[in-house]
Motif scaffolding. Sequence first.
Motif, PDB file in Angstrom:
ATOM      1  N   ARG A   1       0.799  -1.231   0.000  1.00 42.63           N
ATOM      2  CA  ARG A   1       0.000   0.000   0.000  1.00 42.63           C
ATOM      3  C   ARG A   1       0.830   1.277   0.000  1.00 42.63           C
ATOM      4  NH1 ARG A   1      -5.519  -0.810   3.018  1.00 42.63           N
ATOM      5  NH2 ARG A   1      -5.872  -2.996   2.558  1.00 42.63           N
ATOM      6  N   ALA A   2       2.163   1.169   0.064  1.00 47.45           N
ATOM      7  CA  ALA A   2       3.015   2.355   0.118  1.00 47.45           C
ATOM      8  C   ALA A   2       4.400   2.025  -0.419  1.00 47.45           C
ATOM      9  CB  ALA A   2       3.127   2.861   1.558  1.00 47.45           C
ATOM     10  N   ASN A   3       5.054   3.001  -0.989  1.00 45.14           N
ATOM     11  CA  ASN A   3       6.409   2.833  -1.496  1.00 45.14           C
ATOM     12  C   ASN A   3       7.396   3.179  -0.379  1.00 45.14           C
ATOM     13  OD1 ASN A   3       8.693   2.586  -3.025  1.00 45.14           O
ATOM     14  ND2 ASN A   3       8.335   4.410  -4.254  1.00 45.14           N
ATOM     15  N   THR A   4       7.739   2.188   0.434  1.00 46.47           N
ATOM     16  CA  THR A   4       8.683   2.359   1.539  1.00 46.47           C
ATOM     17  C   THR A   4       9.833   1.372   1.368  1.00 46.47           C
ATOM     18  OG1 THR A   4       7.562   0.732   2.918  1.00 46.47           O
ATOM     19  CG2 THR A   4       6.830   3.027   3.131  1.00 46.47           C
ATOM     20  N   GLY A   5      10.771   1.387   2.303  1.00 47.75           N
ATOM     21  CA  GLY A   5      11.891   0.457   2.253  1.00 47.75           C
ATOM     22  C   GLY A   5      11.461  -0.991   2.172  1.00 47.75           C
ATOM     23  N   GLU A   6      10.347  -1.328   2.817  1.00 46.20           N
ATOM     24  CA  GLU A   6       9.862  -2.705   2.802  1.00 46.20           C
ATOM     25  C   GLU A   6       9.375  -3.149   1.423  1.00 46.20           C
ATOM     26  OE1 GLU A   6       9.179  -1.367   7.063  1.00 46.20           O
ATOM     27  OE2 GLU A   6       8.902  -0.485   5.101  1.00 46.20           O
ATOM     28  N   SER A   7       8.958  -2.198   0.585  1.00 46.25           N
ATOM     29  CA  SER A   7       8.450  -2.569  -0.736  1.00 46.25           C
ATOM     30  C   SER A   7       9.576  -3.026  -1.654  1.00 46.25           C
ATOM     31  CB  SER A   7       7.685  -1.408  -1.379  1.00 46.25           C
ATOM     32  OG  SER A   7       8.580  -0.369  -1.736  1.00 46.25           O
ATOM     33  N   GLY A   8      10.812  -2.592  -1.340  1.00 42.33           N
ATOM     34  CA  GLY A   8      11.967  -2.993  -2.137  1.00 42.33           C
ATOM     35  C   GLY A   8      12.088  -2.277  -3.468  1.00 42.33           C
ATOM     36  N   ASN A   9      11.247  -1.281  -3.707  1.00 41.22           N
ATOM     37  CA  ASN A   9      11.262  -0.572  -4.984  1.00 41.22           C
ATOM     38  C   ASN A   9      12.528   0.264  -5.152  1.00 41.22           C
ATOM     39  OD1 ASN A   9      10.686   0.734  -7.348  1.00 41.22           O
ATOM     40  ND2 ASN A   9       8.726   1.521  -6.705  1.00 41.22           N
ATOM     41  N   GLY A  10      12.861   1.090  -4.148  1.00 44.69           N
ATOM     42  CA  GLY A  10      14.074   1.889  -4.186  1.00 44.69           C
ATOM     43  C   GLY A  10      14.038   3.120  -5.067  1.00 44.69           C
ATOM     44  N   ALA A  11      12.938   3.381  -5.751  1.00 47.58           N
ATOM     45  CA  ALA A  11      12.809   4.556  -6.608  1.00 47.58           C
ATOM     46  C   ALA A  11      11.425   5.169  -6.387  1.00 47.58           C
ATOM     47  CB  ALA A  11      12.963   4.164  -8.080  1.00 47.58           C
ATOM     48  N   THR A  12      11.285   6.434  -6.770  1.00 48.51           N
ATOM     49  CA  THR A  12       9.957   7.048  -6.661  1.00 48.51           C
ATOM     50  C   THR A  12       9.019   6.426  -7.690  1.00 48.51           C
ATOM     51  OG1 THR A  12      10.607   8.850  -8.134  1.00 48.51           O
ATOM     52  CG2 THR A  12      10.794   9.253  -5.762  1.00 48.51           C
ATOM     53  N   THR A  13       7.755   6.498  -7.393  1.00 47.56           N
ATOM     54  CA  THR A  13       6.735   5.947  -8.286  1.00 47.56           C
ATOM     55  C   THR A  13       5.704   7.022  -8.593  1.00 47.56           C
ATOM     56  OG1 THR A  13       5.504   5.120  -6.373  1.00 47.56           O
ATOM     57  CG2 THR A  13       6.978   3.559  -7.465  1.00 47.56           C
ATOM     58  N   PRO A  14       4.990   6.900  -9.696  1.00 48.39           N
ATOM     59  CA  PRO A  14       3.946   7.889 -10.006  1.00 48.39           C
ATOM     60  C   PRO A  14       2.810   7.828  -9.002  1.00 48.39           C
ATOM     61  CG  PRO A  14       4.365   6.434 -11.895  1.00 48.39           C
ATOM     62  CD  PRO A  14       5.125   5.900 -10.735  1.00 48.39           C
ATOM     63  N   VAL A  15       2.116   8.943  -8.830  1.00 49.56           N
ATOM     64  CA  VAL A  15       0.944   8.968  -7.956  1.00 49.56           C
ATOM     65  C   VAL A  15      -0.036   7.914  -8.441  1.00 49.56           C
ATOM     66  CG1 VAL A  15      -1.045  10.343  -7.223  1.00 49.56           C
ATOM     67  CG2 VAL A  15       1.210  11.391  -7.361  1.00 49.56           C
ATOM     68  N   GLY A  16      -0.546   7.136  -7.495  1.00 52.30           N
ATOM     69  CA  GLY A  16      -1.502   6.090  -7.818  1.00 52.30           C
ATOM     70  C   GLY A  16      -0.886   4.735  -8.087  1.00 52.30           C
ATOM     71  N   ALA A  17       0.440   4.607  -7.949  1.00 53.39           N
ATOM     72  CA  ALA A  17       1.102   3.324  -8.196  1.00 53.39           C
ATOM     73  C   ALA A  17       0.699   2.271  -7.168  1.00 53.39           C
ATOM     74  CB  ALA A  17       2.615   3.501  -8.213  1.00 53.39           C
ATOM     75  N   SER A  18       0.210   2.698  -6.014  1.00 51.71           N
ATOM     76  CA  SER A  18      -0.260   1.779  -4.969  1.00 51.71           C
ATOM     77  C   SER A  18      -1.723   2.100  -4.666  1.00 51.71           C
ATOM     78  CB  SER A  18       0.582   1.938  -3.700  1.00 51.71           C
ATOM     79  OG  SER A  18       1.940   1.695  -3.958  1.00 51.71           O
ATOM     80  N   PRO A  19      -2.643   1.775  -5.572  1.00 52.68           N
ATOM     81  CA  PRO A  19      -4.039   2.191  -5.410  1.00 52.68           C
ATOM     82  C   PRO A  19      -4.711   1.646  -4.148  1.00 52.68           C
ATOM     83  CG  PRO A  19      -3.842   0.615  -7.208  1.00 52.68           C
ATOM     84  CD  PRO A  19      -2.448   0.988  -6.785  1.00 52.68           C
ATOM     85  N   THR A  20      -4.248   0.519  -3.621  1.00 56.84           N
ATOM     86  CA  THR A  20      -4.866  -0.002  -2.397  1.00 56.84           C
ATOM     87  C   THR A  20      -4.474   0.816  -1.175  1.00 56.84           C
ATOM     88  OG1 THR A  20      -3.064  -1.580  -2.046  1.00 56.84           O
ATOM     89  CG2 THR A  20      -4.992  -2.358  -3.296  1.00 56.84           C
ATOM     90  N   GLY A  21      -3.519   1.741  -1.341  1.00 61.65           N
ATOM     91  CA  GLY A  21      -3.102   2.599  -0.243  1.00 61.65           C
ATOM     92  C   GLY A  21      -3.852   3.910  -0.169  1.00 61.65           C
ATOM     93  N   ALA A  22      -4.858   4.103  -0.996  1.00 58.68           N
ATOM     94  CA  ALA A  22      -5.620   5.356  -1.004  1.00 58.68           C
ATOM     95  C   ALA A  22      -6.332   5.567   0.323  1.00 58.68           C
ATOM     96  CB  ALA A  22      -6.649   5.347  -2.138  1.00 58.68           C
ATOM     97  N   SER A  23      -6.437   6.824   0.724  1.00 56.63           N
ATOM     98  CA  SER A  23      -7.156   7.165   1.950  1.00 56.63           C
ATOM     99  C   SER A  23      -8.657   7.023   1.712  1.00 56.63           C
ATOM    100  CB  SER A  23      -6.843   8.606   2.358  1.00 56.63           C
ATOM    101  OG  SER A  23      -7.582   9.511   1.569  1.00 56.63           O
ATOM    102  N   PRO A  24      -9.460   7.085   2.777  1.00 53.54           N
ATOM    103  CA  PRO A  24     -10.917   7.050   2.588  1.00 53.54           C
ATOM    104  C   PRO A  24     -11.425   8.214   1.727  1.00 53.54           C
ATOM    105  CG  PRO A  24     -10.364   6.654   4.871  1.00 53.54           C
ATOM    106  CD  PRO A  24      -9.093   7.058   4.187  1.00 53.54           C
ATOM    107  N   TYR A  25     -10.600   9.256   1.563  1.00 55.80           N
ATOM    108  CA  TYR A  25     -10.970  10.421   0.757  1.00 55.80           C
ATOM    109  C   TYR A  25     -10.341  10.370  -0.627  1.00 55.80           C
ATOM    110  CZ  TYR A  25     -12.301  11.805   5.391  1.00 55.80           C
ATOM    111  OH  TYR A  25     -12.861  11.825   6.645  1.00 55.80           O
ATOM    112  N   SER A  26      -9.771   9.228  -0.976  1.00 54.67           N
ATOM    113  CA  SER A  26      -9.137   8.962  -2.273  1.00 54.67           C
ATOM    114  C   SER A  26      -7.795   9.649  -2.467  1.00 54.67           C
ATOM    115  CB  SER A  26     -10.075   9.324  -3.441  1.00 54.67           C
ATOM    116  OG  SER A  26     -11.258   8.564  -3.356  1.00 54.67           O
TER     117      SER A  26
END
Length: 116
Positions: A9-34
Amino acid sequence: WGNAFDAARANTGESGNGATTPVGASPTGASPYSAQDLAGNVWEWTTTIFKSYPYRQTDGREDLKSTENRVLRGGSRNNDSAYARAAYRYPDLPVGYYGGIGFRVALAAPGSYRNR
């Protein structure tokens, strides 16, 4: 998301991505207000000067001309989940460059407290 962290749900150290991602790359991490990507990806600048709580808007911490440390929130792709929380504040001077820091452009909704 509740009280359990989920690396999907988020691009953090645990995700292993290591680079920035575009907005919306983790759609399940959206807040209740989208709102997207409020945790991880990049630290986000706030206008607030880093001072101890309790927060008082009249204590000078919203002085836009100050050169003191400002508050960063949200953690980045390089940090673990402990930093990717709305309650965590990190102090830094608003100078220089680091690819793990950005900002969010926001506008108060019509009728909100800032428009009264």
